[in-house]
Design an enzyme around this catalytic site. Structure first.
Site, PDB file in Angstrom:
ATOM      1  N   GLU A 120      38.146  43.888  38.197  1.00  0.00           N
ATOM      2  CA  GLU A 120      38.302  42.545  38.754  1.00  0.00           C
ATOM      3  C   GLU A 120      37.409  41.649  37.906  1.00  0.00           C
ATOM      4  OE1 GLU A 120      37.223  42.127  42.958  1.00  0.00           O
ATOM      5  OE2 GLU A 120      36.480  40.120  42.526  1.00  0.00           O
ATOM      6  N   ARG A 163      33.765  33.488  36.940  1.00  0.00           N
ATOM      7  CA  ARG A 163      32.428  32.899  36.994  1.00  0.00           C
ATOM      8  C   ARG A 163      31.962  32.513  35.605  1.00  0.00           C
ATOM      9  NH1 ARG A 163      29.513  37.161  41.135  1.00  0.00           N
ATOM     10  NH2 ARG A 163      31.356  37.314  42.459  1.00  0.00           N
ATOM     11  N   LYS A 193      39.361  40.963  51.650  1.00  0.00           N
ATOM     12  CA  LYS A 193      38.081  41.398  51.100  1.00  0.00           C
ATOM     13  C   LYS A 193      37.028  41.115  52.169  1.00  0.00           C
ATOM     14  CE  LYS A 193      34.906  40.026  47.390  1.00  0.00           C
ATOM     15  NZ  LYS A 193      34.813  39.622  45.982  1.00  0.00           N
TER      16      LYS A 193
END
Ligand code: 3PG
Length: 209
Positions: free
Chosen positions: A41, A45, A128
């Site tokens: 994943e 960022r 999640k």
């Protein structure tokens, strides 16, 4: 179950990657493959995220998704780069609906009953659980799962070799995510052998808790 979700659930682990330089992406992918976990994943960022996803997706041997996706534009960028799933820290209607328009699996964050219901209303069945450690850990996942039948959880945040088994023992947990096997500084420093070894250790802990 969605086919991508089935594959994530089969691996049981989702390495959460922060990558500063997309030129490291191929070596990172190779380290994950060599460690026995062809999953990544890659979080939005850093500015390198989309190029890193593109490089990993082009290999064809890693189940690569986009993480920290906060806007519909980032969903578009993730899909264009070849991501197979989209992970968000929270549940955003705009992000989830853009994923649905693209037909790509969305895994948004939810840690309260209200947030899980919001995800269900958007047609999702798996969320999640983030940030897992500070949201009550495995006990909180178990309590939250109780009223929600078939809802699946991917706890992430504060998980590592010492506690991953607590989460994976829960029937509602499809996989756990974490950055411990892909430390940002090791990727930046080019120490991919260490990433491979941490990954192999994590895979072995899943096989033999
Ligand atoms: C995430 O985005 O999922 C988290 O930052 C990963 O959490 P961790 O760094 O505690 O594993």
């Amino acid at each position: 179950m969605n086919e991508i979700l089935e594959r994530l659930a089969a691996h049981r682990l989702v390495p959460v990657v922060v990558i500063d330089d997309a030129s490291h992406a191929d070596a990172l992918a190779q380290a994950l493959v060599d460690g026995g976990l062809p999953v990544a994943e890659v979080t939005f960022r850093t500015a390198a995220a989309a190029d890193a996803i593109r490089a990993i997706a082009a290999r064809g041997d890693v189940l690569v998704g986009a993480g920290t996706v906060l806007t519909p534009k980032q969903v578009d960028d993730a899909v264009a780069a070849g991501a197979s799933y989209v992970v968000s820290p929270g549940t955003s209607r705009a992000v989830v609906e853009r994923c649905q328009e693209h037909g790509i699996l969305a895994l948004p964050g939810a840690v309260t009953a209200t947030e899980v219901q919001a995800a269900l209303e958007l047609g999702l069945t798996t969320v999640k659980f983030f940030p897992a450690g500070t949201s009550g850990g495995a006990k909180a996942v178990a309590a939250l799962a109780a009223p929600f039948g078939d809802v699946g959880f991917v706890p992430t945040g504060g998980i590592g070799p010492g506690n991953l088994a607590e989460y994976l023992a829960l029937p509602s947990v499809r996989a756990v995510g974490g950055s411990w096997m892909v430390p940002r500084d090791l990727i930046r420093g080019g120490d991919l052998d260490a990433v491979r070894d941490l990954t192999a250790e994590a895979v072995s802990l899943v096989a033999h808790p």
